[in-house]
Scaffold this motif. Structure first.
Motif: not given
Length: 149
Positions: A110-111, A114-115, A117
């Motif tokens: 997830y992290r 997210k990074q 994106c």
């Protein structure tokens, strides 16, 4: 001096995606779209595999120990109960560790996503950001809604 010609690629950014990620996304989409059919086929294949295992085990016991069908079925039943108990004990011991690993993997993924994106958004020009918000996202949601029906 010649002006740069604007191209469609300049305003239509393509995020990169690996073949492995694309295959996983396609499989997830198939499972979401055809949930009942996929689960039904998997259950049938699993049942056939279990029945084949049970039949082979029963025949081997009949041949080795020279017992009748009812006795070999009873032995197979006890063997399957022992296997189920062993799997339950294994799951009881390893379950918390596997869940912790899964939780950590999902958190890291997830992290990372997210990074990616955030970095992708920072690389876009203002025109590309407007196109992404005003055109591409609504168009994707609209076309994706046809697969949910």
């Amino acid at each position: 001096m010649m002006e740069k010609k604007s191209t469609l690629r300049q305003y239509f950014p393509y995020p990169t995606i690996s073949l492995k990620k694309a295959a996983i996304l396609v499989l997830i989409a198939l499972v979401i779209i055809m949930t009942e059919e996929v689960i039904d086929v998997l259950m049938i294949l699993g049942h056939y595999a279990f029945e084949a295992f049970e039949l082979v085990l029963e025949e081997v016991i009949q041949h080795i120990f020279h017992v009748d069908k009812a006795t070999s079925q009873l032995y197979v039943f006890y063997i399957l109960i022992a296997l189920a108990a062993g799997m339950a004990i294994w799951a009881y011991r390893k379950g918390p560790l596997l869940l912790l690993r899964l939780k950590n993997y999902v958190n890291i993924a997830y992290r990372h996503q997210k990074q990616q994106c955030i970095d992708y958004w920072k690389e876009l020009t203002t025109v590309q950001k407007i196109l992404l918000i005003a055109v591409y996202i609504p168009l994707t949601l609209y076309l994706g809604s046809f697969f949910l029906i």
